[in-house]
Motif scaffolding. Sequence first.
Motif, short mmCIF file in Angstrom:
data_model
loop_
_atom_site.label_atom_id
_atom_site.label_comp_id
_atom_site.label_asym_id
_atom_site.label_seq_id
_atom_site.Cartn_x
_atom_site.Cartn_y
_atom_site.Cartn_z
N TYR A 34 -84.02 27.38 -118.70
CA TYR A 34 -84.14 27.04 -117.28
C TYR A 34 -85.59 27.17 -116.81
CZ TYR A 34 -83.51 27.48 -112.22
OH TYR A 34 -83.61 27.32 -110.87
N TYR A 35 -86.21 28.31 -117.13
CA TYR A 35 -87.59 28.51 -116.69
C TYR A 35 -88.56 27.56 -117.40
CZ TYR A 35 -86.17 32.54 -114.00
OH TYR A 35 -85.58 33.35 -113.07
N GLU A 36 -88.27 27.25 -118.65
CA GLU A 36 -89.11 26.29 -119.37
C GLU A 36 -89.01 24.90 -118.72
OE1 GLU A 36 -91.75 24.49 -122.00
OE2 GLU A 36 -91.48 26.57 -121.38
N SER A 37 -87.82 24.51 -118.30
CA SER A 37 -87.66 23.20 -117.64
C SER A 37 -88.40 23.19 -116.30
CB SER A 37 -86.19 22.84 -117.45
OG SER A 37 -85.58 23.61 -116.45
N LEU A 38 -88.38 24.32 -115.59
CA LEU A 38 -89.15 24.40 -114.34
C LEU A 38 -90.64 24.28 -114.61
CD1 LEU A 38 -87.39 27.29 -112.38
CD2 LEU A 38 -87.41 24.86 -111.82
N ARG A 39 -91.11 24.98 -115.67
CA ARG A 39 -92.53 24.91 -116.01
C ARG A 39 -92.94 23.48 -116.35
NH1 ARG A 39 -95.69 24.15 -119.80
NH2 ARG A 39 -94.12 24.00 -121.41
N GLN A 40 -92.14 22.83 -117.20
CA GLN A 40 -92.47 21.46 -117.60
C GLN A 40 -92.44 20.51 -116.40
OE1 GLN A 40 -89.75 20.36 -120.70
NE2 GLN A 40 -90.60 21.82 -122.17
N SER A 41 -91.49 20.70 -115.51
CA SER A 41 -91.37 19.83 -114.33
C SER A 41 -92.52 20.04 -113.35
CB SER A 41 -90.05 20.08 -113.61
OG SER A 41 -88.98 19.69 -114.41
N SER A 42 -93.16 21.18 -113.42
CA SER A 42 -94.25 21.49 -112.49
C SER A 42 -95.62 21.06 -113.00
CB SER A 42 -94.28 22.99 -112.21
OG SER A 42 -93.08 23.39 -111.62
N GLU A 43 -95.72 20.73 -114.29
CA GLU A 43 -97.02 20.32 -114.84
C GLU A 43 -97.52 19.06 -114.13
OE1 GLU A 43 -96.49 19.80 -119.04
OE2 GLU A 43 -96.53 21.95 -119.43
N GLY A 44 -98.73 19.14 -113.62
CA GLY A 44 -99.36 18.00 -112.96
C GLY A 44 -98.95 17.82 -111.51
N TRP A 45 -98.24 18.80 -110.93
CA TRP A 45 -97.80 18.64 -109.54
C TRP A 45 -98.97 18.56 -108.58
CZ3 TRP A 45 -99.07 21.85 -105.56
CH2 TRP A 45 -99.61 23.10 -105.90
N ASP A 46 -100.09 19.24 -108.93
CA ASP A 46 -101.24 19.27 -108.04
C ASP A 46 -101.93 17.92 -107.90
OD1 ASP A 46 -101.90 19.56 -110.72
OD2 ASP A 46 -103.76 20.64 -110.30
N VAL A 47 -101.70 17.02 -108.86
CA VAL A 47 -102.27 15.66 -108.78
C VAL A 47 -101.15 14.62 -108.67
CG1 VAL A 47 -104.47 16.17 -109.92
CG2 VAL A 47 -102.46 15.62 -111.30
N ASN A 48 -99.96 15.11 -108.30
CA ASN A 48 -98.79 14.25 -108.09
C ASN A 48 -98.41 13.44 -109.34
OD1 ASN A 48 -96.65 13.52 -106.46
ND2 ASN A 48 -97.71 11.74 -105.61
N GLU A 49 -98.53 14.09 -110.51
CA GLU A 49 -98.18 13.42 -111.76
C GLU A 49 -97.10 14.18 -112.53
OE1 GLU A 49 -101.71 12.71 -114.03
OE2 GLU A 49 -102.56 11.39 -112.51
N ASN A 50 -96.35 15.02 -111.81
CA ASN A 50 -95.31 15.78 -112.48
C ASN A 50 -94.06 14.92 -112.68
OD1 ASN A 50 -95.04 15.98 -109.60
ND2 ASN A 50 -93.42 17.48 -109.93
N SER A 51 -93.23 15.34 -113.64
CA SER A 51 -91.98 14.64 -113.93
C SER A 51 -90.83 15.61 -113.68
CB SER A 51 -91.97 14.19 -115.40
OG SER A 51 -90.67 13.75 -115.75
N TYR A 52 -89.85 15.16 -112.96
CA TYR A 52 -88.67 15.98 -112.69
C TYR A 52 -87.64 15.89 -113.82
CZ TYR A 52 -90.61 16.29 -108.03
OH TYR A 52 -91.45 16.53 -106.98
N PHE A 53 -87.89 15.03 -114.79
CA PHE A 53 -86.92 14.80 -115.86
C PHE A 53 -86.52 16.07 -116.60
CE2 PHE A 53 -85.71 13.70 -120.20
CZ PHE A 53 -84.62 12.90 -119.93
N PRO A 54 -87.46 16.96 -117.02
CA PRO A 54 -87.03 18.17 -117.73
C PRO A 54 -86.06 19.04 -116.91
CG PRO A 54 -89.37 17.87 -118.00
CD PRO A 54 -88.92 16.86 -116.98
N PHE A 55 -86.31 19.16 -115.61
CA PHE A 55 -85.42 19.96 -114.77
C PHE A 55 -84.06 19.29 -114.60
CE2 PHE A 55 -83.54 21.15 -110.72
CZ PHE A 55 -83.43 22.51 -110.90
N ILE A 56 -84.06 17.98 -114.38
CA ILE A 56 -82.80 17.25 -114.22
C ILE A 56 -81.98 17.30 -115.51
CG2 ILE A 56 -81.80 14.95 -113.86
CD1 ILE A 56 -84.16 14.48 -111.88
N GLU A 57 -82.66 17.17 -116.64
CA GLU A 57 -81.97 17.25 -117.93
C GLU A 57 -81.33 18.63 -118.10
OE1 GLU A 57 -83.01 15.93 -122.42
OE2 GLU A 57 -84.51 17.18 -121.43
N ASN A 58 -82.06 19.69 -117.76
CA ASN A 58 -81.53 21.05 -117.85
C ASN A 58 -80.36 21.23 -116.89
OD1 ASN A 58 -81.68 24.04 -116.62
ND2 ASN A 58 -82.20 24.05 -118.80
N PHE A 59 -80.50 20.75 -115.67
CA PHE A 59 -79.44 20.85 -114.67
C PHE A 59 -78.15 20.18 -115.16
CE2 PHE A 59 -77.09 18.95 -111.16
CZ PHE A 59 -76.83 20.05 -110.38
#
Length: 143
Positions: A34-59
Amino acid sequence: MSRLLSLLLLYKNGFDAGKYVSFEEQINNYKAYYYESLRQSSEGWDVNENSYFPFIENFLSMLYMCYKELDKRFAVLHGKRITKKARVEATILNSLTPLSKAEICKILPDVSPTTVEAVLGAMVKDGTIKRIGASRATRYVKV
């Protein structure tokens, strides 16, 4: 939202589970993922290039595991519900490792510890399973 999911999982095929399947418990059991999916989904959020796919896949994986758990609680054979006694018997007979009464109660939370104890006692008496250990360390295994 997860409390809502837990409540939504309360009913299936017109039967009441007695105890609902907890989405929070699934997250807690697999919190590293769960925490790994959150970490992956947050990568690049500061430049609006993050992907929600890892979190959605985990969910979705967690949701699927909840439904699998719910299916176990509502085992049906040839259109008829399997009795609690038959479910306890199947749990111990299909296990590859020795199980304790507490472990069986955790697998089948809607079956009372008294029922589990009675079924295990009858199975030991019939010679279907054997008792290993004593007291809290007691485990049961198929003969």
